[in-house]
Design a protein around this motif. Structure first.
Motif, PDB file in Angstrom:
ATOM      1  N   ILE A  17      -4.938 -10.595  -6.142  1.00 28.22           N
ATOM      2  CA  ILE A  17      -5.339 -10.191  -7.501  1.00 28.22           C
ATOM      3  C   ILE A  17      -5.563 -11.440  -8.352  1.00 28.22           C
ATOM      4  CG2 ILE A  17      -4.592  -8.978  -9.590  1.00 28.22           C
ATOM      5  CD1 ILE A  17      -3.038  -7.066  -7.845  1.00 28.22           C
ATOM      6  N   PRO A  18      -6.652 -11.515  -9.124  1.00 31.07           N
ATOM      7  CA  PRO A  18      -6.889 -12.675  -9.987  1.00 31.07           C
ATOM      8  C   PRO A  18      -5.728 -12.917 -10.941  1.00 31.07           C
ATOM      9  CG  PRO A  18      -8.836 -11.274  -9.878  1.00 31.07           C
ATOM     10  CD  PRO A  18      -7.737 -10.531  -9.186  1.00 31.07           C
ATOM     11  N   ALA A  19      -5.457 -14.170 -11.227  1.00 32.09           N
ATOM     12  CA  ALA A  19      -4.306 -14.537 -12.057  1.00 32.09           C
ATOM     13  C   ALA A  19      -4.346 -13.859 -13.426  1.00 32.09           C
ATOM     14  CB  ALA A  19      -4.262 -16.058 -12.220  1.00 32.09           C
ATOM     15  N   ALA A  20      -5.519 -13.782 -14.026  1.00 29.60           N
ATOM     16  CA  ALA A  20      -5.626 -13.160 -15.356  1.00 29.60           C
ATOM     17  C   ALA A  20      -5.227 -11.695 -15.313  1.00 29.60           C
ATOM     18  CB  ALA A  20      -7.049 -13.304 -15.887  1.00 29.60           C
ATOM     19  N   ALA A  21      -5.611 -10.999 -14.248  1.00 24.89           N
ATOM     20  CA  ALA A  21      -5.282  -9.579 -14.122  1.00 24.89           C
ATOM     21  C   ALA A  21      -3.794  -9.361 -13.872  1.00 24.89           C
ATOM     22  CB  ALA A  21      -6.099  -8.958 -12.993  1.00 24.89           C
ATOM     23  N   ARG A  22      -3.138 -10.344 -13.233  1.00 27.99           N
ATOM     24  CA  ARG A  22      -1.705 -10.199 -12.950  1.00 27.99           C
ATOM     25  C   ARG A  22      -0.861 -10.264 -14.210  1.00 27.99           C
ATOM     26  NH1 ARG A  22      -2.628 -14.083  -8.770  1.00 27.99           N
ATOM     27  NH2 ARG A  22      -1.305 -15.585  -9.873  1.00 27.99           N
ATOM     28  N   ARG A  23      -1.424 -10.789 -15.282  1.00 29.95           N
ATOM     29  CA  ARG A  23      -0.644 -10.954 -16.508  1.00 29.95           C
ATOM     30  C   ARG A  23      -0.638  -9.713 -17.385  1.00 29.95           C
ATOM     31  NH1 ARG A  23      -2.739 -16.388 -15.987  1.00 29.95           N
ATOM     32  NH2 ARG A  23      -4.608 -15.877 -17.196  1.00 29.95           N
ATOM     33  N   THR A  24      -1.390  -8.686 -17.015  1.00 33.51           N
ATOM     34  CA  THR A  24      -1.450  -7.460 -17.816  1.00 33.51           C
ATOM     35  C   THR A  24      -1.276  -6.243 -16.907  1.00 33.51           C
ATOM     36  OG1 THR A  24      -3.866  -7.312 -17.593  1.00 33.51           O
ATOM     37  CG2 THR A  24      -3.009  -8.522 -19.497  1.00 33.51           C
ATOM     38  N   GLY A  25      -0.909  -5.117 -17.521  1.00 30.12           N
ATOM     39  CA  GLY A  25      -0.877  -3.858 -16.787  1.00 30.12           C
ATOM     40  C   GLY A  25       0.334  -3.624 -15.927  1.00 30.12           C
ATOM     41  N   GLY A  26       1.449  -4.302 -16.210  1.00 30.41           N
ATOM     42  CA  GLY A  26       2.656  -4.067 -15.439  1.00 30.41           C
ATOM     43  C   GLY A  26       2.683  -4.863 -14.146  1.00 30.41           C
ATOM     44  N   HIS A  27       3.618  -4.538 -13.277  1.00 25.69           N
ATOM     45  CA  HIS A  27       3.782  -5.290 -12.037  1.00 25.69           C
ATOM     46  C   HIS A  27       2.535  -5.133 -11.161  1.00 25.69           C
ATOM     47  CE1 HIS A  27       5.464  -6.745  -8.264  1.00 25.69           C
ATOM     48  NE2 HIS A  27       6.529  -7.174  -8.937  1.00 25.69           N
ATOM     49  N   PRO A  28       2.011  -6.225 -10.607  1.00 22.74           N
ATOM     50  CA  PRO A  28       0.763  -6.144  -9.838  1.00 22.74           C
ATOM     51  C   PRO A  28       0.869  -5.308  -8.567  1.00 22.74           C
ATOM     52  CG  PRO A  28       1.756  -8.332  -9.687  1.00 22.74           C
ATOM     53  CD  PRO A  28       2.477  -7.616 -10.766  1.00 22.74           C
ATOM     54  N   ALA A  29       2.087  -5.082  -8.055  1.00 20.41           N
ATOM     55  CA  ALA A  29       2.243  -4.308  -6.815  1.00 20.41           C
ATOM     56  C   ALA A  29       2.469  -2.821  -7.069  1.00 20.41           C
ATOM     57  CB  ALA A  29       3.409  -4.867  -6.000  1.00 20.41           C
ATOM     58  N   ARG A  30       2.594  -2.416  -8.316  1.00 16.90           N
ATOM     59  CA  ARG A  30       2.986  -1.035  -8.618  1.00 16.90           C
ATOM     60  C   ARG A  30       2.019  -0.019  -8.022  1.00 16.90           C
ATOM     61  NH1 ARG A  30       1.498   2.454 -12.647  1.00 16.90           N
ATOM     62  NH2 ARG A  30       0.301   0.813 -13.692  1.00 16.90           N
ATOM     63  N   ARG A  31       0.750  -0.207  -8.203  1.00 16.54           N
ATOM     64  CA  ARG A  31      -0.230   0.780  -7.730  1.00 16.54           C
ATOM     65  C   ARG A  31      -0.308   0.816  -6.198  1.00 16.54           C
ATOM     66  NH1 ARG A  31      -3.407   2.663 -11.922  1.00 16.54           N
ATOM     67  NH2 ARG A  31      -3.239   1.491 -13.874  1.00 16.54           N
ATOM     68  N   THR A  32      -0.216  -0.337  -5.581  1.00 19.02           N
ATOM     69  CA  THR A  32      -0.243  -0.380  -4.112  1.00 19.02           C
ATOM     70  C   THR A  32       0.964   0.328  -3.524  1.00 19.02           C
ATOM     71  OG1 THR A  32      -1.524  -2.430  -4.041  1.00 19.02           O
ATOM     72  CG2 THR A  32      -0.202  -1.912  -2.104  1.00 19.02           C
ATOM     73  N   PHE A  33       2.144   0.100  -4.084  1.00 20.96           N
ATOM     74  CA  PHE A  33       3.349   0.745  -3.580  1.00 20.96           C
ATOM     75  C   PHE A  33       3.278   2.261  -3.781  1.00 20.96           C
ATOM     76  CE2 PHE A  33       6.952  -2.195  -2.435  1.00 20.96           C
ATOM     77  CZ  PHE A  33       6.153  -3.311  -2.243  1.00 20.96           C
ATOM     78  N   GLN A  34       2.742   2.692  -4.910  1.00 22.93           N
ATOM     79  CA  GLN A  34       2.566   4.128  -5.142  1.00 22.93           C
ATOM     80  C   GLN A  34       1.645   4.727  -4.085  1.00 22.93           C
ATOM     81  OE1 GLN A  34       1.475   5.856  -9.152  1.00 22.93           O
ATOM     82  NE2 GLN A  34      -0.426   6.359  -8.085  1.00 22.93           N
ATOM     83  N   ALA A  35       0.540   4.052  -3.815  1.00 23.44           N
ATOM     84  CA  ALA A  35      -0.428   4.563  -2.841  1.00 23.44           C
ATOM     85  C   ALA A  35       0.174   4.653  -1.448  1.00 23.44           C
ATOM     86  CB  ALA A  35      -1.666   3.667  -2.826  1.00 23.44           C
ATOM     87  N   LEU A  36       0.929   3.649  -1.048  1.00 24.32           N
ATOM     88  CA  LEU A  36       1.560   3.667   0.266  1.00 24.32           C
ATOM     89  C   LEU A  36       2.592   4.781   0.368  1.00 24.32           C
ATOM     90  CD1 LEU A  36       2.003  -0.167   0.886  1.00 24.32           C
ATOM     91  CD2 LEU A  36       0.423   1.376   2.061  1.00 24.32           C
ATOM     92  N   ARG A  37       3.362   4.981  -0.685  1.00 22.70           N
ATOM     93  CA  ARG A  37       4.369   6.048  -0.678  1.00 22.70           C
ATOM     94  C   ARG A  37       3.717   7.414  -0.509  1.00 22.70           C
ATOM     95  NH1 ARG A  37       5.826   7.139  -6.114  1.00 22.70           N
ATOM     96  NH2 ARG A  37       4.789   9.126  -5.792  1.00 22.70           N
ATOM     97  N   ILE A  38       2.609   7.639  -1.200  1.00 24.16           N
ATOM     98  CA  ILE A  38       1.901   8.917  -1.092  1.00 24.16           C
ATOM     99  C   ILE A  38       1.358   9.113   0.323  1.00 24.16           C
ATOM    100  CG2 ILE A  38      -0.151  10.177  -1.877  1.00 24.16           C
ATOM    101  CD1 ILE A  38       0.330   8.956  -4.652  1.00 24.16           C
ATOM    102  N   GLU A  39       0.795   8.055   0.910  1.00 25.45           N
ATOM    103  CA  GLU A  39       0.249   8.147   2.264  1.00 25.45           C
ATOM    104  C   GLU A  39       1.352   8.398   3.289  1.00 25.45           C
ATOM    105  OE1 GLU A  39      -2.389   7.794   5.614  1.00 25.45           O
ATOM    106  OE2 GLU A  39      -2.652   8.324   3.498  1.00 25.45           O
ATOM    107  N   VAL A  40       2.445   7.662   3.189  1.00 25.14           N
ATOM    108  CA  VAL A  40       3.533   7.779   4.168  1.00 25.14           C
ATOM    109  C   VAL A  40       4.118   9.190   4.166  1.00 25.14           C
ATOM    110  CG1 VAL A  40       5.911   7.052   4.635  1.00 25.14           C
ATOM    111  CG2 VAL A  40       4.130   5.336   4.248  1.00 25.14           C
ATOM    112  N   ASN A  41       4.272   9.770   2.976  1.00 25.85           N
ATOM    113  CA  ASN A  41       4.956  11.059   2.862  1.00 25.85           C
ATOM    114  C   ASN A  41       4.013  12.250   2.725  1.00 25.85           C
ATOM    115  OD1 ASN A  41       7.937  10.202   2.658  1.00 25.85           O
ATOM    116  ND2 ASN A  41       6.933   8.876   1.167  1.00 25.85           N
ATOM    117  N   HIS A  42       2.702  12.002   2.850  1.00 26.18           N
ATOM    118  CA  HIS A  42       1.708  13.081   2.770  1.00 26.18           C
ATOM    119  C   HIS A  42       1.928  13.929   1.506  1.00 26.18           C
ATOM    120  CE1 HIS A  42       1.072  11.953   6.949  1.00 26.18           C
ATOM    121  NE2 HIS A  42       2.313  12.268   7.216  1.00 26.18           N
ATOM    122  N   GLU A  43       2.197  13.264   0.403  1.00 22.57           N
ATOM    123  CA  GLU A  43       2.685  13.953  -0.789  1.00 22.57           C
ATOM    124  C   GLU A  43       1.702  14.967  -1.367  1.00 22.57           C
ATOM    125  OE1 GLU A  43       4.294  11.334  -3.754  1.00 22.57           O
ATOM    126  OE2 GLU A  43       5.385  10.158  -2.265  1.00 22.57           O
TER     127      GLU A  43
END
Length: 327
Positions: free
Chosen positions: A196-222
């Motif tokens: 992720i570009p450095a400028a984008a990492r400084r806004t919008g919360g933790h840079p890994a939040r959306r990726t972790f959410q997506a993986l959790r949904i995929e793993v658990n077929h939510e």
């Protein structure tokens, strides 16, 4: 009760107002967690009613049973281990003819997020797991990250996480795992940050939040589980029974809205037909055209309620509706 399962229930006042549990009724908390909602639901239907609680986490079930027996000793309570996607089987096991109040509080409970070993947190190092129930699911986040092709990874991150840098992250994951497997949460966090570009990492919360959410949904077929669970709840709800769902992101809320709308639809025949031939009658009445949200006061006290969206539907008497169409 263990410290890990001191659960803060989201939108509790709204849940109680919308479900309005009455003495003697049957209530079913499909996401029991730490029993924050269930304690109050059980209290209102006791002593002659029945409070059911479903969870696939052994720690949550043990903590919930202890809390319910301590805080509502007069209540009749039964906990069921499983996933609410299997609601049909679980309610057959519970031997109840119908349910008056269903509650779905979706997403990962606070304790699951806060226990590093579960692999949901991007703040603590742990194996990349993210399974809600290891006994019923062999797919882990590590397997997704290390075996899915780049296109599938990008699709999951984009669709389930609404991640605008999905393609960059997927490409960096594939490049990194070619040298060594990505096995822990913080290893993955570093890969995401590098993509992720450095400028984008400084806004919008933790840079890994959306990726972790997506993986959790995929793993658990939510999302598939949610669709199945909602349709089962509509089948099991008594006439006048209430179904309340709290979701935490747009994908979940979209499914809730779609299922409720579909089950609330009446005759689908062309308007020029003199009589109905499709036989389709509405099973639900949607009570919330727009989702309810947490109050400003609750958001200030419990930041995890900020993204909560609540929708409510009521079960109709299908027999009576069909009879009225025939007259």
């Amino acid at each position: 009760m263990t410290a890990e399962y001191r659960h803060v229930p989201v939108m509790l006042a709204e849940v109680l107002a919308e479900l309005d549990p009455q003495p003697g009724e049957v209530v079913c908390d499909c996401t029991l967690g730490g029993a924050g909602h269930s304690v109050e639901l059980a209290r209102r239907v006791a002593p002659d009613g029945l409070s059911l609680g479903i969870d696939q986490d052994d720690m949550a079930l043990a903590a919930a049973r202890e809390r319910l027996s301590r805080e509502v000793p007069e209540a009749s309570v039964r906990t069921l281990k499983g996933n609410f996607g299997d609601l049909d089987e679980l309610l057959v096991e519970a031997e109840v003819p119908g349910v008056d109040c269903f509650l779905f509080d979706l997403g990962v409970s606070s304790p699951q997020l806060d226990i590093p070993e579960r692999g949901f947190s991007y703040h603590e190092d742990a194996p990349l797991d993210m399974r809600m129930s290891s006994g019923n699911n062999t797919l882990t986040a590590a397997e997704v990250v290390n075996t899915y092709n780049e296109a599938d990874l990008a699709r999951i991150l984009r669709v389930y996480g609404d991640e605008r840098f999905a393609s960059r992250i997927a490409r960096r994951i594939v490049e990194t795992r070619a040298k060594r497997p990505i096995e822990t949460t913080l290893q993955l966090v570093e890969v995401i940050k590098a993509a992720i570009p450095a400028a984008a990492r400084r806004t919008g919360g933790h840079p890994a939040r959306r990726t972790f959410q997506a993986l959790r949904i995929e793993v658990n077929h939510e999302l598939d589980v949610l669709d199945r669970g909602l349709r089962a709840a509509a089948r099991w709800a008594n006439p006048g029974g209430r179904i309340c769902v709290i979701s935490y992101h747009s994908l979940e809320d979209r499914i809730v809205k779609h299922v409720f709308s579909e089950l609330a639809q009446g005759c689908t025949c062309p308007p020029d037909l003199p009589v109905c031939v499709c036989g389709h009658v509405p099973a639900l009445r949607v009570r919330t055209r727009k989702p309810l949200v947490a109050s400003d006061e609750e958001v200030a006290a419990n930041p995890r309620s900020r993204s909560a969206l609540m929708r409510v539907a009521v079960r109709l008497d299908v027999t009576r509706t069909k009879a009225s169409q025939m007259t």
